[in-house]
Scaffold this motif. Structure first.
Motif, mmCIF file in Angstrom:
data_model
loop_
_atom_site.group_PDB
_atom_site.id
_atom_site.type_symbol
_atom_site.label_atom_id
_atom_site.label_comp_id
_atom_site.label_asym_id
_atom_site.label_seq_id
_atom_site.Cartn_x
_atom_site.Cartn_y
_atom_site.Cartn_z
ATOM 1 N N TYR A 60 0.837 -1.196 0.000
ATOM 2 C CA TYR A 60 0.000 0.000 0.000
ATOM 3 C C TYR A 60 0.875 1.250 0.000
ATOM 4 C CZ TYR A 60 -4.044 -2.939 0.995
ATOM 5 O OH TYR A 60 -5.035 -3.869 0.918
ATOM 6 N N ASP A 61 0.327 2.348 -0.535
ATOM 7 C CA ASP A 61 1.072 3.598 -0.679
ATOM 8 C C ASP A 61 1.591 4.150 0.648
ATOM 9 O OD1 ASP A 61 0.637 3.553 -3.416
ATOM 10 O OD2 ASP A 61 -1.070 4.930 -3.341
ATOM 11 N N ASP A 62 0.921 3.831 1.751
ATOM 12 C CA ASP A 62 1.327 4.379 3.046
ATOM 13 C C ASP A 62 2.374 3.531 3.760
ATOM 14 O OD1 ASP A 62 -0.388 2.268 3.570
ATOM 15 O OD2 ASP A 62 -1.678 3.371 4.946
ATOM 16 N N PHE A 63 2.722 2.371 3.190
ATOM 17 C CA PHE A 63 3.608 1.452 3.906
ATOM 18 C C PHE A 63 5.059 1.932 3.957
ATOM 19 C CE2 PHE A 63 5.838 -2.736 4.413
ATOM 20 C CZ PHE A 63 5.404 -2.967 5.700
ATOM 21 N N MET A 65 -6.784 -2.317 14.636
ATOM 22 C CA MET A 65 -7.480 -2.826 13.445
ATOM 23 C C MET A 65 -7.184 -1.909 12.266
ATOM 24 S SD MET A 65 -9.543 -4.724 11.656
ATOM 25 C CE MET A 65 -10.351 -5.862 12.772
ATOM 26 N N SER A 66 -6.654 -2.490 11.189
ATOM 27 C CA SER A 66 -6.403 -1.745 9.958
ATOM 28 C C SER A 66 -7.545 -2.032 8.990
ATOM 29 C CB SER A 66 -5.072 -2.185 9.346
ATOM 30 O OG SER A 66 -4.861 -1.548 8.105
ATOM 31 N N VAL A 67 -8.231 -0.997 8.562
ATOM 32 C CA VAL A 67 -9.358 -1.140 7.652
ATOM 33 C C VAL A 67 -8.948 -0.614 6.282
ATOM 34 C CG1 VAL A 67 -11.737 -0.429 7.174
ATOM 35 C CG2 VAL A 67 -11.031 -0.952 9.525
ATOM 36 N N ARG A 68 -9.099 -1.469 5.285
ATOM 37 C CA ARG A 68 -8.763 -1.132 3.900
ATOM 38 C C ARG A 68 -9.965 -1.433 3.014
ATOM 39 N NH1 ARG A 68 -3.598 1.287 3.296
ATOM 40 N NH2 ARG A 68 -2.164 0.294 4.743
ATOM 41 N N PRO A 78 -8.925 -0.031 18.495
ATOM 42 C CA PRO A 78 -8.700 1.222 17.758
ATOM 43 C C PRO A 78 -8.627 0.902 16.271
ATOM 44 C CG PRO A 78 -7.109 0.990 19.560
ATOM 45 C CD PRO A 78 -7.849 -0.317 19.449
ATOM 46 N N ILE A 79 -9.246 1.750 15.449
ATOM 47 C CA ILE A 79 -9.309 1.516 14.010
ATOM 48 C C ILE A 79 -8.511 2.585 13.282
ATOM 49 C CG2 ILE A 79 -10.851 1.474 11.999
ATOM 50 C CD1 ILE A 79 -13.026 0.368 13.872
ATOM 51 N N ILE A 80 -7.694 2.133 12.332
ATOM 52 C CA ILE A 80 -6.986 3.064 11.456
ATOM 53 C C ILE A 80 -7.363 2.761 10.018
ATOM 54 C CG2 ILE A 80 -5.059 3.496 13.032
ATOM 55 C CD1 ILE A 80 -3.373 1.552 11.277
ATOM 56 N N TYR A 81 -7.317 3.784 9.195
ATOM 57 C CA TYR A 81 -7.605 3.655 7.770
ATOM 58 C C TYR A 81 -6.354 3.889 6.934
ATOM 59 C CZ TYR A 81 -12.304 3.741 9.555
ATOM 60 O OH TYR A 81 -13.445 3.438 10.264
ATOM 61 N N SER A 82 -5.295 4.313 7.593
ATOM 62 C CA SER A 82 -3.992 4.513 6.966
ATOM 63 C C SER A 82 -2.922 4.198 8.007
ATOM 64 C CB SER A 82 -3.833 5.968 6.505
ATOM 65 O OG SER A 82 -2.476 6.234 6.175
ATOM 66 N N LEU A 83 -1.860 3.527 7.578
ATOM 67 C CA LEU A 83 -0.764 3.246 8.499
ATOM 68 C C LEU A 83 -0.095 4.520 8.988
ATOM 69 C CD1 LEU A 83 0.782 0.144 6.711
ATOM 70 C CD2 LEU A 83 -0.585 0.162 8.810
ATOM 71 N N LEU A 84 -0.277 5.615 8.250
ATOM 72 C CA LEU A 84 0.316 6.879 8.670
ATOM 73 C C LEU A 84 -0.310 7.403 9.954
ATOM 74 C CD1 LEU A 84 0.792 8.575 5.202
ATOM 75 C CD2 LEU A 84 2.461 7.317 6.569
ATOM 76 N N ILE A 117 -0.529 5.741 12.578
ATOM 77 C CA ILE A 117 0.376 5.269 13.632
ATOM 78 C C ILE A 117 1.480 6.301 13.875
ATOM 79 C CG2 ILE A 117 2.054 3.483 14.245
ATOM 80 C CD1 ILE A 117 0.313 1.534 12.613
ATOM 81 N N CYS A 118 1.851 7.013 12.813
ATOM 82 C CA CYS A 118 2.901 8.031 12.896
ATOM 83 C C CYS A 118 2.365 9.365 13.412
ATOM 84 C CB CYS A 118 3.512 8.277 11.508
ATOM 85 S SG CYS A 118 3.947 6.828 10.580
ATOM 86 N N GLY A 119 1.056 9.437 13.596
ATOM 87 C CA GLY A 119 0.463 10.700 14.047
ATOM 88 C C GLY A 119 0.014 11.570 12.892
ATOM 89 N N SER A 120 -0.050 11.018 11.689
ATOM 90 C CA SER A 120 -0.535 11.774 10.537
ATOM 91 C C SER A 120 -1.387 10.857 9.670
ATOM 92 C CB SER A 120 0.630 12.338 9.727
ATOM 93 O OG SER A 120 1.422 11.280 9.213
ATOM 94 N N GLY A 121 -1.952 11.392 8.645
ATOM 95 C CA GLY A 121 -2.764 10.580 7.752
ATOM 96 C C GLY A 121 -4.212 10.604 8.135
ATOM 97 N N LYS A 122 -5.022 9.988 7.303
ATOM 98 C CA LYS A 122 -6.466 9.978 7.526
ATOM 99 C C LYS A 122 -6.923 8.612 7.972
ATOM 100 C CE LYS A 122 -7.282 13.579 4.176
ATOM 101 N NZ LYS A 122 -7.940 14.017 3.000
#
Length: 157
Positions: A28-31, A127-130, A144-150, A152-157
């Motif tokens: 994925y582009d965020d990896f 939980m990573s949702v794609r 906790p749900i994330i839609y972008s791995l970013l 985790i870094c404190g940025s991204g959507k």
């Protein structure tokens, strides 16, 4: 089927395709930005996959973003650590890393894996949702749900 013997065979079959350049591991582009951030923050990145370690190294070593293997400190699979759906596997990985299981952040898109990680005492289970993932059940919503791995870094959507 996620049988360790079949995954090992799969890795051997893939080897020639990756070596010839016919195959590229899709990421994925965020990896890669996540990996770069982790490296800049001295965060250890370890892969635990139902795919064999050999297959992991082929996929990440021949990805559409180049060779990502130098970003990983360790690789784990079901032959080295056990099933991703068993709490003991996460404890085994923590022991192998020489850290407390509560110091691990585990990200997955598979509810059963997250449940096992939580039962093991993993400190942050995410939980990573794609797009295209299996729809979440109530169990998936407990994490906790994330839609972008970013994220985790404190940025991204």
């Amino acid at each position: 089927v996620k049988a360790s013997g079949l995954k090992s065979l799969q890795g051997k079959i893939w080897k020639s395709g990756y070596a010839s350049g016919e195959l590229k591991g899709h990421i994925y582009d965020d990896f890669k930005p996540l990996l770069t951030w982790c490296e800049s923050q001295d965060v250890s990145v370890n892969i635990y996959s139902s795919g064999s370690i050999a297959a992991q190294k082929l996929l990440f070593g021949h990805s559409n973003e180049g060779d990502l293997c130098p970003f990983f400190d360790n690789h784990f699979d079901i032959t080295t650590s056990g099933s991703k759906k068993e709490a003991g596997s996460y404890k085994k990985i923590a022991d192998s890393l020489g850290i407390d299981v509560k110091d691990i952040c585990f990200v997955s898109d598979a509810e059963a894996e997250l449940v096992a990680a939580r039962e093991a005492g993993v400190g942050l289970v995410v939980m990573s949702v794609r797009p295209g993932n299996v729809p979440l059940t109530d169990v998936g919503g407990e994490f906790p749900i994330i839609y972008s791995l970013l994220q985790i870094c404190g940025s991204g959507k």
